[in-house]
Design an enzyme around this catalytic site. Structure first.
Site, mmCIF file in Angstrom:
data_model
loop_
_atom_site.group_PDB
_atom_site.id
_atom_site.type_symbol
_atom_site.label_atom_id
_atom_site.label_comp_id
_atom_site.label_asym_id
_atom_site.label_seq_id
_atom_site.Cartn_x
_atom_site.Cartn_y
_atom_site.Cartn_z
ATOM 1 N NE ARG A 52 -3.445 -0.103 2.457
ATOM 2 C CZ ARG A 52 -3.999 -0.856 3.522
ATOM 3 N NH1 ARG A 52 -3.682 -0.964 4.661
ATOM 4 N NH2 ARG A 52 -4.801 -1.998 3.070
ATOM 5 N NE ARG A 59 4.936 1.951 6.494
ATOM 6 C CZ ARG A 59 4.422 3.013 6.058
ATOM 7 N NH1 ARG A 59 5.136 3.665 4.849
ATOM 8 N NH2 ARG A 59 3.549 3.855 6.466
ATOM 9 C CB CYS A 94 -4.849 -15.563 16.107
ATOM 10 S SG CYS A 94 -4.722 -14.467 14.750
ATOM 11 C CB CYS A 141 -9.421 -10.151 19.017
ATOM 12 S SG CYS A 141 -7.474 -10.424 19.148
ATOM 13 N NE ARG A 159 -5.075 -7.872 7.714
ATOM 14 C CZ ARG A 159 -4.151 -7.603 8.341
ATOM 15 N NH1 ARG A 159 -3.361 -8.365 8.898
ATOM 16 N NH2 ARG A 159 -3.420 -6.475 7.597
ATOM 17 C CG ASP A 174 -9.588 -1.113 10.736
ATOM 18 O OD1 ASP A 174 -9.389 0.026 10.722
ATOM 19 O OD2 ASP A 174 -8.655 -2.006 10.959
ATOM 20 C CG ASP A 190 -5.901 1.417 8.066
ATOM 21 O OD1 ASP A 190 -5.657 1.990 6.610
ATOM 22 O OD2 ASP A 190 -5.059 0.448 8.131
#
Ligand code: PLP
Ligand code: SF4
Length: 360
Positions: free
Chosen positions: A94, A98, A107, A111, A116, A279, A316
Protein backbone atom coordinates in the site's frame (compact mmCIF):
# COMPACT_ATOMS: atom_id res chain seq x y z
CA UNK A 1 5.99 -30.56 22.33
CA UNK A 2 7.12 -27.30 23.89
CA UNK A 3 5.07 -25.89 26.82
CA UNK A 4 3.56 -23.18 24.59
CA UNK A 5 2.36 -25.80 22.15
CA UNK A 6 0.81 -27.73 25.02
CA UNK A 7 -0.91 -24.51 26.07
CA UNK A 8 -2.26 -24.08 22.53
CA UNK A 9 -3.54 -27.65 22.66
CA UNK A 10 -5.45 -26.77 25.84
CA UNK A 11 -6.99 -23.62 24.36
CA UNK A 12 -10.78 -23.23 24.57
CA UNK A 13 -12.10 -23.69 21.03
CA UNK A 14 -15.60 -25.13 21.36
CA UNK A 15 -18.89 -23.96 22.83
CA UNK A 16 -18.90 -27.02 25.13
CA UNK A 17 -15.52 -26.02 26.59
CA UNK A 18 -16.66 -22.42 27.00
CA UNK A 19 -19.97 -23.50 28.57
CA UNK A 20 -18.03 -24.87 31.56
CA UNK A 21 -16.85 -21.31 32.36
CA UNK A 22 -19.83 -19.25 31.24
CA UNK A 23 -23.26 -20.79 30.59
CA UNK A 24 -24.26 -20.34 26.94
CA UNK A 25 -27.92 -19.42 26.56
CA UNK A 26 -28.40 -19.16 22.79
CA UNK A 27 -26.54 -22.14 21.32
CA UNK A 28 -27.94 -21.80 17.80
CA UNK A 29 -27.09 -18.09 17.66
CA UNK A 30 -23.60 -18.75 19.02
CA UNK A 31 -23.02 -21.41 16.40
CA UNK A 32 -23.90 -18.81 13.75
CA UNK A 33 -21.49 -16.32 15.38
CA UNK A 34 -18.64 -18.86 15.27
CA UNK A 35 -19.29 -19.46 11.56
CA UNK A 36 -18.04 -15.91 10.93
CA UNK A 37 -15.26 -15.85 13.51
CA UNK A 38 -13.84 -18.88 15.24
CA UNK A 39 -13.36 -19.10 18.98
CA UNK A 40 -10.05 -19.44 20.84
CA UNK A 41 -9.15 -18.41 24.39
CA UNK A 42 -5.74 -19.52 25.69
CA UNK A 43 -5.37 -20.89 29.25
CA UNK A 44 -3.24 -17.82 30.08
CA UNK A 45 -5.97 -15.36 29.08
CA UNK A 46 -8.77 -17.52 30.53
CA UNK A 47 -7.03 -17.26 33.91
CA UNK A 48 -7.23 -13.43 33.74
CA UNK A 49 -10.92 -13.22 32.72
CA UNK A 50 -13.65 -12.67 35.29
CA UNK A 51 -16.22 -15.03 33.72
CA UNK A 52 -18.83 -13.99 36.33
CA UNK A 53 -18.77 -10.44 34.94
CA UNK A 54 -19.89 -10.00 31.30
CA UNK A 55 -18.61 -6.38 31.46
CA UNK A 56 -15.06 -7.51 32.28
CA UNK A 57 -12.84 -5.98 29.56
CA UNK A 58 -11.06 -9.27 28.85
CA UNK A 59 -14.41 -11.09 28.74
CA UNK A 60 -15.68 -8.58 26.16
CA UNK A 61 -12.59 -8.99 23.97
CA UNK A 62 -12.64 -12.81 23.92
CA UNK A 63 -16.11 -14.29 24.57
CA UNK A 64 -18.35 -14.40 21.46
CA UNK A 65 -21.57 -12.41 21.57
CA UNK A 66 -24.84 -12.51 19.62
CA UNK A 67 -24.28 -8.85 18.67
CA UNK A 68 -21.56 -9.98 16.25
CA UNK A 69 -24.42 -10.90 13.91
CA UNK A 70 -25.59 -7.26 13.67
CA UNK A 71 -24.05 -5.66 10.59
CA UNK A 72 -24.27 -1.95 9.74
CA UNK A 73 -24.45 -0.99 6.07
CA UNK A 74 -21.13 0.89 6.39
CA UNK A 75 -19.29 -2.25 7.56
CA UNK A 76 -17.22 -4.25 5.07
CA UNK A 77 -15.75 -7.75 4.75
CA UNK A 78 -12.37 -6.26 3.76
CA UNK A 79 -12.50 -3.03 5.83
CA UNK A 80 -9.07 -1.55 5.01
CA UNK A 81 -8.71 -2.80 1.44
CA UNK A 82 -5.99 -5.41 2.08
CA UNK A 83 -7.21 -7.32 -0.98
CA UNK A 84 -7.45 -4.23 -3.19
CA UNK A 85 -3.69 -3.60 -2.80
CA UNK A 86 -2.50 -7.20 -3.05
CA UNK A 87 -0.38 -7.70 -6.21
CA UNK A 88 0.43 -11.35 -5.36
CA UNK A 89 -1.07 -13.77 -2.81
CA UNK A 90 -0.14 -13.20 0.87
CA UNK A 91 1.29 -9.70 0.30
CA UNK A 92 -0.24 -6.20 0.57
CA UNK A 93 1.69 -3.29 -0.92
CA UNK A 94 0.00 0.00 0.00
CA UNK A 95 2.86 2.37 0.85
CA UNK A 96 6.02 2.81 -1.26
CA UNK A 97 8.60 1.62 1.27
CA UNK A 98 6.93 -1.24 3.19
CA UNK A 99 4.76 -4.30 2.60
CA UNK A 100 2.65 -6.61 4.72
CA UNK A 101 3.25 -10.34 4.37
CA UNK A 102 0.69 -12.77 5.77
CA UNK A 103 2.67 -15.77 7.04
CA UNK A 104 -0.31 -17.57 8.63
CA UNK A 105 -3.97 -16.82 9.36
CA UNK A 106 -3.85 -18.77 12.64
CA UNK A 107 -3.85 -16.81 15.93
CA UNK A 108 -3.23 -18.04 19.47
CA UNK A 109 -6.56 -16.47 20.43
CA UNK A 110 -9.25 -14.79 18.35
CA UNK A 111 -10.22 -11.23 19.24
CA UNK A 112 -13.94 -10.63 18.84
CA UNK A 113 -13.22 -7.23 17.20
CA UNK A 114 -10.69 -8.58 14.68
CA UNK A 115 -10.38 -6.31 11.63
CA UNK A 116 -9.17 -9.20 9.48
CA UNK A 117 -11.85 -11.64 10.60
CA UNK A 118 -12.81 -12.41 7.00
CA UNK A 119 -9.48 -14.28 6.88
CA UNK A 120 -8.49 -15.15 10.45
CA UNK A 121 -12.05 -16.01 11.45
CA UNK A 122 -12.10 -18.91 8.99
CA UNK A 123 -9.51 -21.67 8.77
CA UNK A 124 -7.87 -19.90 5.78
CA UNK A 125 -4.71 -21.76 4.61
CA UNK A 126 -1.38 -19.93 4.93
CA UNK A 127 1.41 -19.59 2.36
CA UNK A 128 3.39 -22.56 1.03
CA UNK A 129 7.14 -22.61 0.26
CA UNK A 130 6.28 -21.61 -3.34
CA UNK A 131 4.27 -18.64 -2.08
CA UNK A 132 7.24 -17.61 0.04
CA UNK A 133 9.50 -17.78 -3.01
CA UNK A 134 7.03 -15.59 -4.94
CA UNK A 135 7.03 -13.03 -2.09
CA UNK A 136 10.84 -12.88 -2.16
CA UNK A 137 10.87 -12.55 -5.96
CA UNK A 138 8.44 -9.61 -5.59
CA UNK A 139 10.77 -7.97 -3.05
CA UNK A 140 13.76 -8.42 -5.36
CA UNK A 141 11.76 -6.77 -8.16
CA UNK A 142 10.81 -3.89 -5.82
CA UNK A 143 14.03 -2.59 -4.26
CA UNK A 144 12.15 0.51 -3.02
CA UNK A 145 10.64 -1.75 -0.34
CA UNK A 146 13.07 -1.72 2.59
CA UNK A 147 10.72 -3.03 5.27
CA UNK A 148 8.70 -6.23 5.56
CA UNK A 149 5.98 -6.51 8.16
CA UNK A 150 5.15 -10.09 9.05
CA UNK A 151 1.50 -10.31 9.98
CA UNK A 152 -1.50 -12.58 9.60
CA UNK A 153 -2.93 -14.09 11.72
CA UNK A 154 -0.10 -14.20 14.19
CA UNK A 155 3.44 -14.87 12.89
CA UNK A 156 4.69 -16.00 16.31
CA UNK A 157 2.29 -18.97 16.26
CA UNK A 158 4.59 -20.51 13.61
CA UNK A 159 7.05 -23.00 15.07
CA UNK A 160 10.69 -21.91 15.23
CA UNK A 161 11.67 -23.82 12.07
CA UNK A 162 8.94 -22.15 9.97
CA UNK A 163 9.76 -18.71 11.32
CA UNK A 164 13.44 -19.34 10.65
CA UNK A 165 12.63 -20.13 7.00
CA UNK A 166 10.87 -16.78 6.60
CA UNK A 167 13.60 -14.81 8.35
CA UNK A 168 16.35 -16.49 6.32
CA UNK A 169 14.48 -15.93 3.04
CA UNK A 170 13.93 -12.23 3.84
CA UNK A 171 17.52 -11.72 4.98
CA UNK A 172 18.62 -13.06 1.59
CA UNK A 173 16.96 -10.01 -0.03
CA UNK A 174 19.65 -7.30 0.33
CA UNK A 175 17.29 -4.33 -0.09
CA UNK A 176 15.17 -5.32 2.94
CA UNK A 177 16.77 -3.83 6.03
CA UNK A 178 13.90 -3.76 8.54
CA UNK A 179 11.77 -6.72 9.59
CA UNK A 180 8.76 -5.99 11.73
CA UNK A 181 6.62 -8.65 13.42
CA UNK A 182 3.01 -7.84 14.29
CA UNK A 183 1.87 -10.20 17.04
CA UNK A 184 -0.59 -10.62 19.88
CA UNK A 185 1.35 -13.59 21.30
CA UNK A 186 2.90 -11.48 24.12
CA UNK A 187 -0.71 -10.82 25.24
CA UNK A 188 -2.36 -14.21 24.84
CA UNK A 189 0.47 -16.73 24.83
CA UNK A 190 3.51 -15.26 26.63
CA UNK A 191 4.96 -18.77 27.10
CA UNK A 192 5.74 -18.65 23.34
CA UNK A 193 8.54 -16.13 24.01
CA UNK A 194 11.11 -18.86 24.67
CA UNK A 195 14.92 -18.57 24.77
CA UNK A 196 14.88 -20.48 21.46
CA UNK A 197 12.64 -17.87 19.84
CA UNK A 198 14.75 -15.02 21.22
CA UNK A 199 17.97 -16.46 19.79
CA UNK A 200 16.26 -16.98 16.44
CA UNK A 201 15.21 -13.31 16.34
CA UNK A 202 18.67 -12.22 17.50
CA UNK A 203 20.14 -14.28 14.67
CA UNK A 204 18.13 -12.26 12.13
CA UNK A 205 19.56 -8.95 13.44
CA UNK A 206 22.76 -7.01 13.16
CA UNK A 207 23.68 -3.36 13.73
CA UNK A 208 21.92 -2.19 10.53
CA UNK A 209 19.27 -4.90 10.12
CA UNK A 210 16.86 -4.64 13.05
CA UNK A 211 13.89 -6.77 13.99
CA UNK A 212 11.02 -4.83 15.56
CA UNK A 213 8.11 -6.39 17.42
CA UNK A 214 4.79 -4.58 17.42
CA UNK A 215 2.36 -6.07 19.89
CA UNK A 216 -1.27 -5.37 20.77
CA UNK A 217 -2.25 -4.73 24.40
CA UNK A 218 -5.64 -3.02 24.84
CA UNK A 219 -6.12 -2.97 28.60
CA UNK A 220 -3.77 -2.70 31.63
CA UNK A 221 -5.25 -5.97 33.01
CA UNK A 222 -3.56 -7.80 30.12
CA UNK A 223 -0.16 -6.98 31.65
CA UNK A 224 0.12 -9.93 34.05
CA UNK A 225 3.53 -11.05 35.40
CA UNK A 226 3.92 -13.65 32.58
CA UNK A 227 3.28 -10.95 29.95
CA UNK A 228 5.77 -8.59 31.57
CA UNK A 229 8.38 -11.37 31.64
CA UNK A 230 7.83 -12.09 27.93
CA UNK A 231 8.26 -8.40 27.07
CA UNK A 232 11.39 -8.16 29.23
CA UNK A 233 12.92 -11.13 27.39
CA UNK A 234 12.38 -9.39 24.03
CA UNK A 235 13.60 -5.97 25.18
CA UNK A 236 16.63 -7.39 27.00
CA UNK A 237 17.61 -9.06 23.71
CA UNK A 238 17.78 -5.63 22.06
CA UNK A 239 14.44 -5.84 20.25
CA UNK A 240 12.41 -2.64 20.25
CA UNK A 241 8.82 -3.47 21.19
CA UNK A 242 5.99 -1.09 20.30
CA UNK A 243 2.26 -1.38 20.92
CA UNK A 244 -0.79 -0.79 18.78
CA UNK A 245 -3.99 -0.61 20.80
CA UNK A 246 -7.52 -0.42 19.43
CA UNK A 247 -10.08 1.92 20.94
CA UNK A 248 -12.91 -0.36 22.13
CA UNK A 249 -16.25 0.53 23.71
CA UNK A 250 -16.55 -0.82 27.25
CA UNK A 251 -12.91 -1.95 27.23
CA UNK A 252 -10.70 1.13 27.15
CA UNK A 253 -12.87 4.08 26.07
CA UNK A 254 -12.08 6.31 29.05
CA UNK A 255 -9.08 8.51 29.79
CA UNK A 256 -8.20 6.76 33.07
CA UNK A 257 -7.91 3.32 31.45
CA UNK A 258 -6.02 4.61 28.40
CA UNK A 259 -3.58 6.56 30.55
CA UNK A 260 -2.98 3.52 32.77
CA UNK A 261 -2.47 1.31 29.70
CA UNK A 262 0.02 3.66 28.03
CA UNK A 263 1.94 4.33 31.25
CA UNK A 264 2.16 0.67 32.27
CA UNK A 265 3.38 -0.21 28.77
CA UNK A 266 6.01 2.52 28.98
CA UNK A 267 7.12 1.25 32.39
CA UNK A 268 7.70 -2.24 30.98
CA UNK A 269 9.67 -0.64 28.09
CA UNK A 270 7.02 -0.99 25.38
CA UNK A 271 6.61 2.14 23.25
CA UNK A 272 2.93 3.09 22.72
CA UNK A 273 2.85 3.52 18.93
CA UNK A 274 -0.73 3.77 17.66
CA UNK A 275 -4.21 3.90 19.13
CA UNK A 276 -6.42 2.69 16.27
CA UNK A 277 -9.92 3.75 15.49
CA UNK A 278 -11.76 0.43 15.11
CA UNK A 279 -11.89 -0.61 11.46
CA UNK A 280 -15.28 -1.05 9.77
CA UNK A 281 -15.22 -4.86 10.03
CA UNK A 282 -18.61 -6.56 9.80
CA UNK A 283 -20.18 -7.39 13.15
CA UNK A 284 -17.95 -5.20 15.34
CA UNK A 285 -20.40 -2.29 15.84
CA UNK A 286 -20.88 -2.95 19.56
CA UNK A 287 -17.16 -2.14 20.05
CA UNK A 288 -17.12 1.09 18.02
CA UNK A 289 -16.41 4.46 19.68
CA UNK A 290 -17.22 7.68 17.74
CA UNK A 291 -14.15 9.41 16.23
CA UNK A 292 -15.16 12.60 18.04
CA UNK A 293 -14.98 10.76 21.37
CA UNK A 294 -11.60 9.28 20.46
CA UNK A 295 -10.22 12.73 19.65
CA UNK A 296 -11.57 14.10 22.96
CA UNK A 297 -9.93 11.21 24.85
CA UNK A 298 -6.56 11.85 23.24
CA UNK A 299 -6.95 15.55 23.98
CA UNK A 300 -7.59 14.74 27.65
CA UNK A 301 -4.34 12.74 27.76
CA UNK A 302 -2.24 15.50 26.19
CA UNK A 303 -0.42 17.41 28.92
CA UNK A 304 -1.71 15.17 31.71
CA UNK A 305 0.35 12.17 30.60
CA UNK A 306 4.09 11.94 30.04
CA UNK A 307 4.83 12.54 26.38
CA UNK A 308 6.88 9.35 25.98
CA UNK A 309 3.72 7.33 26.72
CA UNK A 310 1.45 9.00 24.14
CA UNK A 311 0.67 7.15 20.90
CA UNK A 312 -0.86 8.65 17.78
CA UNK A 313 -4.58 8.09 17.19
CA UNK A 314 -5.02 6.60 13.69
CA UNK A 315 -7.81 5.94 11.21
CA UNK A 316 -7.22 3.37 8.47
CA UNK A 317 -9.24 4.59 5.49
CA UNK A 318 -11.42 2.05 3.67
CA UNK A 319 -10.50 0.96 0.14
CA UNK A 320 -6.78 0.55 0.76
CA UNK A 321 -6.06 4.29 0.98
CA UNK A 322 -3.92 4.00 4.12
CA UNK A 323 -3.79 5.39 7.65
CA UNK A 324 -4.19 9.02 8.74
CA UNK A 325 -3.53 10.51 12.19
CA UNK A 326 -6.55 12.02 13.94
CA UNK A 327 -6.49 14.71 16.56
CA UNK A 328 -7.30 18.12 17.85
CA UNK A 329 -6.20 21.09 15.77
CA UNK A 330 -4.25 22.79 18.55
CA UNK A 331 -3.30 25.80 16.47
CA UNK A 332 -5.47 27.97 14.20
CA UNK A 333 -4.34 30.91 12.09
CA UNK A 334 -6.21 34.16 12.77
CA UNK A 335 -7.11 36.82 10.24
CA UNK A 336 -4.30 39.09 11.53
CA UNK A 337 -1.75 36.35 10.76
CA UNK A 338 -1.13 35.35 14.38
CA UNK A 339 -1.87 31.87 15.62
CA UNK A 340 -4.36 31.15 18.36
CA UNK A 341 -3.53 28.02 20.33
CA UNK A 342 -5.26 26.23 23.14
CA UNK A 343 -2.76 24.98 25.69
CA UNK A 344 -3.07 21.36 26.89
CA UNK A 345 -4.08 22.77 30.26
CA UNK A 346 -6.88 24.87 28.72
CA UNK A 347 -5.42 28.40 28.41
CA UNK A 348 -5.93 30.46 25.25
CA UNK A 349 -2.53 31.50 23.92
CA UNK A 350 -1.59 33.75 20.99
CA UNK A 351 1.55 32.87 19.07
CA UNK A 352 3.20 35.56 16.92
CA UNK A 353 5.51 34.04 14.39
CA UNK A 354 8.49 36.14 13.23
CA UNK A 355 8.66 36.51 9.45
CA UNK A 356 11.08 34.23 7.61
CA UNK A 357 14.53 35.72 7.06
CA UNK A 358 16.34 35.23 3.81
CA UNK A 359 19.22 32.71 4.27
CA UNK A 360 21.78 34.95 2.55
C1 PLP B 1 -0.71 -0.38 8.56
C2 PLP B 1 0.01 -0.84 7.39
C3 PLP B 1 1.40 -0.72 7.30
C4 PLP B 1 2.24 -0.15 8.41
O1 PLP B 1 2.06 1.21 8.55
P1 PLP B 1 2.94 2.05 9.60
O2 PLP B 1 2.25 3.37 9.62
O3 PLP B 1 4.33 2.08 9.09
O4 PLP B 1 2.85 1.32 10.91
C5 PLP B 1 2.01 -1.12 6.14
N1 PLP B 1 1.31 -1.63 5.10
C6 PLP B 1 -0.03 -1.76 5.17
C7 PLP B 1 -0.73 -2.34 4.00
C8 PLP B 1 -0.72 -1.37 6.31
O5 PLP B 1 -2.05 -1.52 6.37
S1 SF4 C 1 -4.49 -11.42 17.05
FE1 SF4 C 1 -4.85 -9.85 15.45
S2 SF4 C 1 -5.31 -11.03 13.57
FE2 SF4 C 1 -5.55 -12.45 15.34
S3 SF4 C 1 -7.73 -12.33 15.90
FE3 SF4 C 1 -6.67 -10.79 17.16
S4 SF4 C 1 -6.81 -8.87 16.00
FE4 SF4 C 1 -7.28 -10.57 14.57
Amino acid sequence: MEPWQQELAQTIRTLDQLDVLVPIAQRETMRAVLKNMRLAITPHTAKLIDFANPQDPLFLMTVPQARELDFSPEELTDPIGDEAKSPIPFLTHRYPDRVLVYVTFFCSAYCRFCFRRFKTGQATPGPTADDRERVCAYLRAHPEVDEVILTGGDPLTLVDAQLQEWLAALRAVPTVTRIRIHTRVPVNLPSRITPGLISLLRGAMDATHPVYVVTHFNHPCELAPENIAAIAALVDAGIVVRNQAVLLRGVNDDAVTLRALFKRLTDVRVVPYYLHQLDLARGTGHFRVAIETGIALMRALQGTTTGIALPRYMLDLPGGHGKVPLGTAWLARQEDGAYRAESPLGAAVTYHEPSEKSPT
